[in-house]
Design a protein around this motif. Sequence first.
Motif, PDB file in Angstrom:
ATOM      1  N   GLU A  36      56.891  41.092  36.810  1.00 22.13           N
ATOM      2  CA  GLU A  36      57.366  40.178  37.854  1.00 22.13           C
ATOM      3  C   GLU A  36      58.807  40.595  38.186  1.00 22.13           C
ATOM      4  OE1 GLU A  36      55.964  37.792  39.479  1.00 22.13           O
ATOM      5  OE2 GLU A  36      54.143  37.271  38.351  1.00 22.13           O
ATOM      6  N   ARG A  37      59.223  40.415  39.448  1.00 19.73           N
ATOM      7  CA  ARG A  37      60.591  40.757  39.876  1.00 19.73           C
ATOM      8  C   ARG A  37      61.356  39.493  40.209  1.00 19.73           C
ATOM      9  NH1 ARG A  37      63.669  42.199  44.577  1.00 19.73           N
ATOM     10  NH2 ARG A  37      61.945  41.556  45.933  1.00 19.73           N
ATOM     11  N   ALA A  38      62.557  39.355  39.649  1.00 19.47           N
ATOM     12  CA  ALA A  38      63.433  38.226  39.965  1.00 19.47           C
ATOM     13  C   ALA A  38      64.681  38.766  40.651  1.00 19.47           C
ATOM     14  CB  ALA A  38      63.807  37.475  38.694  1.00 19.47           C
ATOM     15  N   GLU A  39      64.952  38.285  41.873  1.00 22.72           N
ATOM     16  CA  GLU A  39      66.124  38.750  42.616  1.00 22.72           C
ATOM     17  C   GLU A  39      67.243  37.712  42.568  1.00 22.72           C
ATOM     18  OE1 GLU A  39      67.315  40.146  47.199  1.00 22.72           O
ATOM     19  OE2 GLU A  39      65.224  39.759  46.635  1.00 22.72           O
ATOM     20  N   TRP A  40      66.868  36.455  42.612  1.00 25.40           N
ATOM     21  CA  TRP A  40      67.832  35.371  42.656  1.00 25.40           C
ATOM     22  C   TRP A  40      67.855  34.631  41.320  1.00 25.40           C
ATOM     23  CZ3 TRP A  40      70.798  35.355  46.943  1.00 25.40           C
ATOM     24  CH2 TRP A  40      70.308  36.046  48.059  1.00 25.40           C
ATOM     25  N   LYS A  41      68.924  33.930  41.090  1.00 27.59           N
ATOM     26  CA  LYS A  41      69.110  33.232  39.826  1.00 27.59           C
ATOM     27  C   LYS A  41      68.016  32.188  39.574  1.00 27.59           C
ATOM     28  CE  LYS A  41      72.631  30.611  37.284  1.00 27.59           C
ATOM     29  NZ  LYS A  41      74.001  30.039  37.334  1.00 27.59           N
TER      30      LYS A  41
END
Length: 641
Positions: free
Chosen positions: A36-41
């Motif tokens: 999974e990709r997390a870009e924002w906090k």
Amino acid sequence: MDIQKKLNVLVVEDSVTSYKAIVSVLQNFGFSIFSERAEWKAEFEQLIADEKWDIVISDFYLPDFDGRYVITRVKEVNPDLPVILVTEFLPEEAGSEFLNLGASEFLPKSSIIKLPFVVNRELEAYRLKVSQKKAWDMLVHGEELLTRSQRISHLGHFEVIFPEKNTLWSLELYRILGFDFGEIPLMEKVWSLLDEPEHDHIKVVWEELLKDNHSKEMIVTLNTKLGRKKVNLWLEAERFDDFRYRIFGTIHDISDVSELEHSIQVNEQLFKGIFNNSSQAIFLLDLQGHVIRMNRNAVLSFERDETDIQGLELIRSVFSNSDEESIKKLTYGMKLSLKNQSFEVFVRYSLSDGREKYFDCDFYPLTDPSGKIIYIVLEAKDITEKIVLERAYAQSQKLEALGTFAGGIAHDFNNLLTPMMAYVSYLNSEWSKNDTDESIKKSLPAIEGISKSLDRAKNLIQQILTYSKIDNSVSKQLDLREQLLQVLQEVRVVSSNQIVLSTDLGNEPAFVNADPIQIFQILSNLYENAVFALQENPDPKITISLSKVSYEKSELLHVGFMKNTEYWKLGFADNGSGIAPEIIEKIFDPFFTTKGGKGTGLGLPIIYGIMVKMGGTILVNSSLGVGTEFDLYFPAWRTMF
């Protein structure tokens, strides 16, 4: 795919290209990737809360947070979870800062080709830490369980190492013995709590254990500060070598258990007393309707051994021969009891020998303190005698009412018949003088038919009068066997040669108190009924027997209203057409007949009335196509006066 190559990875990266590059290089190395990709906090906070991740790979520069936050937050959630920083534009000397924060490794994006090796290394280290932590947790938990279980079960243990005599007591043993935890453990302190005879016995046992490796178990009483305690003492010796050995033992406080066992035994005896001495038949069932236990009254009433039906389904086994309606009611009662409702049902029960009983049954559930149903109870009250008495009383009332009615009208009806028969006789005598008259000749058959009808009416009136005079009979002591022989001699003279008459009357006089005329009525009516039933039988046979029976050892035990202890049983059987089950209960009703216009329906009611007034009874057993047997029971007299 090897399970070790599966990898759940959380990638914290604002660049889709970098994210794809990370996933690609790991897949090329042989990992089966779920990512999974997390870009924002906010996205990162949501995903890191999931415990499925094996590793976290993060960039340092992110839109609204940075790599320091990622490392710190991951370590808060799972301190052992590896975090690898993959970033650019950051001096390498800054990597030591990230490692101090808890990062597993720091890689420039230009060296991403090394990522699979770092991931593989950290993954192995992580899994090793997890395994070690689980092992340690299990060890600590096991020790905690042991301590708790000993406390709950009041079981303490000790061991003594020789020759040093180093002694160890468990915490629970201190509690059982009533010593403070600071007390120095010595076995002499334990033995000092014993009564003198047990103390001397322990010394002997202890010496035997020191000589040989074996175990010993005994129950002793300890005089502790908390009072006398009954304990189970178990000792075992173990030798290490020629010089060193140990004795391991347990002390189990069974004081409460002994009291509980005593209470259980008292309650069990109380339950057995109430259960087995109940006047009702009781079945204890599980929730599927299988028989768990049955009391003594159930065994006697249903005539079934507990061992034969224990574990079987009650309705399908015990009540398998009952009628369909009774089985439906029982099944419905069982369903209601499973819904915590009671249900009362009247059922008919068939015994193995064909006899029938009647029971008033109650289904109800047994529940535990929480209200959960644990057992189903069926209580059955044997009301066979009540039903039989009610039927006998109803039959008696019916016969008595009919007798009164018959006695009232029979004389008047006979007075009407007398002049009619006189007129018919007159016409016969007058018209016979003018038998040449053609019209008179034509009338003679009608006159003859009227005459025959009047004769039948006269015979019917005579039977009704006989029926109404049952109470007025004159009884005397007579030999029933002798009376039977006389009647049978007359019957043989007039009977058809085709009917085989078989008798077994024995040689012993059968003294009874009866009216000889009524004995003749009984036999003649039975014989006429048998002849009618044998009309279409190519091999007709009548069997008559006479024997003495005891009330308690005969089927009279289930009739219920008999008073004598001994009876003469007259059996009258034929191999005729038999009686249909649906009408067999009606055969003793006045005017009920299966002979059509050839019968009056008073023969069997007359027999029934005579037998009841005599203190006896008549029972019938019949099968279609097989035949019918009447059993008449006459109260026996021991001597003639």
